[in-house]
Design an enzyme around this catalytic site. Structure first.
Site, PDB file in Angstrom:
ATOM      1  N   ARG A  55      61.674  25.673  51.055  1.00 59.26           N
ATOM      2  CA  ARG A  55      62.933  25.084  51.563  1.00 59.26           C
ATOM      3  C   ARG A  55      62.802  23.585  51.365  1.00 59.26           C
ATOM      4  O   ARG A  55      61.904  22.966  51.947  1.00 59.26           O
ATOM      5  CB  ARG A  55      63.128  25.448  53.040  1.00 59.26           C
ATOM      6  CG  ARG A  55      64.176  24.614  53.721  1.00 59.26           C
ATOM      7  CD  ARG A  55      64.628  25.201  55.035  1.00 59.26           C
ATOM      8  NE  ARG A  55      65.413  26.394  54.806  1.00 59.26           N
ATOM      9  CZ  ARG A  55      66.151  26.989  55.739  1.00 59.26           C
ATOM     10  NH1 ARG A  55      66.190  26.507  56.972  1.00 59.26           N
ATOM     11  NH2 ARG A  55      66.854  28.072  55.466  1.00 59.26           N
TER      12      ARG A  55
ATOM     13  N   GLN B 277      70.159  33.651  51.197  1.00 64.67           N
ATOM     14  CA  GLN B 277      71.201  33.956  52.173  1.00 64.67           C
ATOM     15  C   GLN B 277      72.393  34.639  51.487  1.00 64.67           C
ATOM     16  O   GLN B 277      72.911  35.644  51.968  1.00 64.67           O
ATOM     17  CB  GLN B 277      71.647  32.667  52.866  1.00 64.67           C
ATOM     18  CG  GLN B 277      72.764  32.870  53.876  1.00 64.67           C
ATOM     19  CD  GLN B 277      72.324  33.599  55.130  1.00 64.67           C
ATOM     20  OE1 GLN B 277      71.333  33.234  55.743  1.00 64.67           O
ATOM     21  NE2 GLN B 277      73.053  34.644  55.520  1.00 64.67           N
TER      22      GLN B 277
ATOM     23  N   ASP C 134      80.428  27.763  57.474  1.00 58.84           N
ATOM     24  CA  ASP C 134      79.075  27.224  57.667  1.00 58.84           C
ATOM     25  C   ASP C 134      79.222  25.883  58.384  1.00 58.84           C
ATOM     26  O   ASP C 134      80.338  25.350  58.500  1.00 58.84           O
ATOM     27  CB  ASP C 134      78.396  27.062  56.286  1.00 58.84           C
ATOM     28  CG  ASP C 134      76.936  26.627  56.369  1.00 58.84           C
ATOM     29  OD1 ASP C 134      76.334  26.715  57.464  1.00 58.84           O
ATOM     30  OD2 ASP C 134      76.394  26.178  55.335  1.00 58.84           O
TER      31      ASP C 134
ATOM     32  N   HIS D 263      71.645  28.159  48.407  1.00 58.42           N
ATOM     33  CA  HIS D 263      70.901  28.972  49.385  1.00 58.42           C
ATOM     34  C   HIS D 263      70.976  30.438  48.919  1.00 58.42           C
ATOM     35  O   HIS D 263      71.646  31.269  49.520  1.00 58.42           O
ATOM     36  CB  HIS D 263      71.519  28.797  50.774  1.00 58.42           C
ATOM     37  CG  HIS D 263      70.644  29.259  51.905  1.00 58.42           C
ATOM     38  ND1 HIS D 263      69.374  29.757  51.718  1.00 58.42           N
ATOM     39  CD2 HIS D 263      70.872  29.304  53.239  1.00 58.42           C
ATOM     40  CE1 HIS D 263      68.865  30.083  52.898  1.00 58.42           C
ATOM     41  NE2 HIS D 263      69.750  29.812  53.829  1.00 58.42           N
TER      42      HIS D 263
ATOM     43  N   ARG E 294      68.631  39.521  56.034  1.00 57.93           N
ATOM     44  CA  ARG E 294      67.690  38.571  55.427  1.00 57.93           C
ATOM     45  C   ARG E 294      66.323  39.228  55.232  1.00 57.93           C
ATOM     46  O   ARG E 294      65.688  39.079  54.209  1.00 57.93           O
ATOM     47  CB  ARG E 294      67.529  37.316  56.306  1.00 57.93           C
ATOM     48  CG  ARG E 294      68.725  36.395  56.403  1.00 57.93           C
ATOM     49  CD  ARG E 294      69.086  35.756  55.081  1.00 57.93           C
ATOM     50  NE  ARG E 294      68.026  34.968  54.509  1.00 57.93           N
ATOM     51  CZ  ARG E 294      67.766  33.688  54.790  1.00 57.93           C
ATOM     52  NH1 ARG E 294      68.532  33.041  55.630  1.00 57.93           N
ATOM     53  NH2 ARG E 294      66.771  33.035  54.208  1.00 57.93           N
TER      54      ARG E 294
ATOM     55  N   CYS F 294      76.267  32.111  58.070  1.00 59.88           N
ATOM     56  CA  CYS F 294      74.830  32.249  57.786  1.00 59.88           C
ATOM     57  C   CYS F 294      73.973  31.941  59.014  1.00 59.88           C
ATOM     58  O   CYS F 294      72.806  32.334  59.052  1.00 59.88           O
ATOM     59  CB  CYS F 294      74.434  31.345  56.624  1.00 59.88           C
ATOM     60  SG  CYS F 294      74.849  29.613  56.889  1.00 59.88           S
TER      61      CYS F 294
HETATM   62  N1  NVA Z   1      74.436  24.502  55.015  1.00 59.45           N
HETATM   63  C1  NVA Z   1      73.411  24.631  56.024  1.00 59.45           C
HETATM   64  C2  NVA Z   1      72.818  25.995  55.936  1.00 59.45           C
HETATM   65  C3  NVA Z   1      71.827  26.293  57.010  1.00 59.45           C
HETATM   66  C4  NVA Z   1      71.221  27.664  56.884  1.00 59.45           C
HETATM   67  C5  NVA Z   1      72.362  23.545  55.840  1.00 59.45           C
HETATM   68  O1  NVA Z   1      72.038  23.208  54.705  1.00 59.45           O
HETATM   69  O2  NVA Z   1      71.867  23.037  56.835  1.00 59.45           O
HETATM   70  N1   CP Z   2      70.581  31.007  57.607  1.00 58.14           N
HETATM   71  C1   CP Z   2      69.401  30.361  57.555  1.00 58.14           C
HETATM   72  O1   CP Z   2      68.866  30.066  56.499  1.00 58.14           O
HETATM   73  O2   CP Z   2      68.859  30.084  58.780  1.00 58.14           O
HETATM   74  P1   CP Z   2      67.555  29.188  59.035  1.00 58.14           P
HETATM   75  O3   CP Z   2      67.925  27.767  58.708  1.00 58.14           O
HETATM   76  O4   CP Z   2      67.268  29.368  60.500  1.00 58.14           O
HETATM   77  O5   CP Z   2      66.451  29.677  58.173  1.00 58.14           O
END
Ligand code: NVA
Ligand code: CP
Length: 312
Positions: free
Chosen positions: A111, A140, A232, A137, A298, A270
């Site tokens: 990540r 997801q 989101d 992502h 997931r 998500c």
């Molecule tokens: N768009 C959000 C997704 C979190 C799972 C982010 O990047 O924080």
């Molecule tokens: N949806 C998702 O990726 O959640 P987290 O940020 O908690 O991993």
């Protein structure tokens, strides 16, 4: 449709790193693993002796726990590596980190703040999975495609409306949806348009799979007739709390907006969700919401990815 080749040794950085047939293979594997888990059938031999490094430059609940639990259920070992604990912060390059990991472990999930970091991670040659970047992502979105198939019976002829700013989540839904034949509408203000390259790729995939990708600014037109309304957070992890989001105010998902779809439409997110910001509590906690079924998937989809990419 592209012929299925083995996914063993491959990486999954972008949703369209896999063809339609390859995505279907992962999703079918996920369904089988989910059924087996329900029946108490273990698969703790598939990743025996394998180690998966999980690198996190940003926090996580779902991605971290579902990968850690998933690897454990498959008999492997997951190594949680916060970048605070690596040498990256002291100047070791991502490429050197990748070459070192390749001597010890069998796969990497990362990540990252910047999508380009994932390219650097590929140099060691390990199968690498994008666990969220600023651009995409894909884990997801793939899990969301499984949830849509479970709830709606398939993707063809169905429409998902993503309401809000076109962000990493939206981009992955555009690519994955288009590859699987799901119509995707991006319902966003003109100030938050999707990335032009992602839009062009999604349009190309959609054309090849009898689907459409549209950008619509009017919320009520955007969700009309949609089978799925998806939203989101307005600020991504890493965005300052002070980042202006006034342009997104008209894009909050409310009961009123859900009424503009048909009564069987489902609401997806998500997670994590900020109730009262991108969606009202009535919608996310209401009868049309399927967010926790979505989150469960997931686990099954990530296990399926690991099985295909590591064991074949
Ligand atoms: N768009 C959000 C997704 C979190 C799972 C982010 O990047 O924080
Ligand atoms: N949806 C998702 O990726 O959640 P987290 O940020 O908690 O991993």
């Amino acid at each position: 449709m592209t012929a299925v080749v083995s996914l063993k040794g491959r990486s999954f950085i972008a949703d369209d790193d896999f063809s339609t047939a390859e995505l279907l293979r992962v999703l079918d594997r996920a369904t089988a693993l989910k059924d087996d888990r329900r029946r108490g059938l273990l698969h703790d031999e598939i990743l025996r002796g394998k180690t998966v490094a999980l690198i996190f430059e940003k926090v996580s609940l779902r991605t971290r726990v579902s990968f850690e639990a998933g690897v454990a259920q498959l008999g492997g070992h997951a190594l949680f590596l916060s970048t605070r604990d690596l040498q990256l912060g002291r100047g070791e390059t991502i490429e050197d980190t990748s070459r070192v990991l390749a001597r010890y472990v069998d796969a990497v999930m990362a990540r990252v703040m910047h999508h380009e970091t994932l390219e650097g991670l590929l140099v060691g040659g390990l199968p690498t999975i994008n666990g969220l970047s600023d651009l995409l992502h894909p884990c997801q979105a793939l899990c969301d495609m499984l949830t849509v198939r479970e709830k709606l019976g398939g993707w063809q002829g169905r429409t998902l409306a993503f309401v809000g700013g076109a962000n990493n989540m939206c981009h992955s839904l555009m690519l994955s949806g288009a590859l699987l034949g799901l119509n995707v509408r991006v319902v966003c203000p003109p100030t938050r348009m999707p990335n032009a390259d992602i839009l062009a790729r999604a349009e190309r995939h959609a054309a090849a799979n009898d689907a459409t990708v549209e950008v619509i600014h009017d919320t009520y037109l955007g969700v009309r007739g949609a089978d799925v309304v998806y939203t989101d957070v307005w600020r991504n992890m890493g965005d300052p709390d002070t980042m202006p989001v006034d342009d997104l105010e008209p894009y909050r998902v409310t009961d009123g907006l859900m009424d503009a779809t048909h009564p069987d439409a489902v609401f997806m997110h998500c997670l994590p969700v900020l109730r009262g910001q991108e969606v009202t509590a009535e919608v996310v906690d209401g009868p049309q919401s399927i967010v926790f079924d979505q989150t469960e998937n997931r686990l099954h989809v990530q296990k399926a990815l690991l099985v295909e990419m590591l064991a074949g």
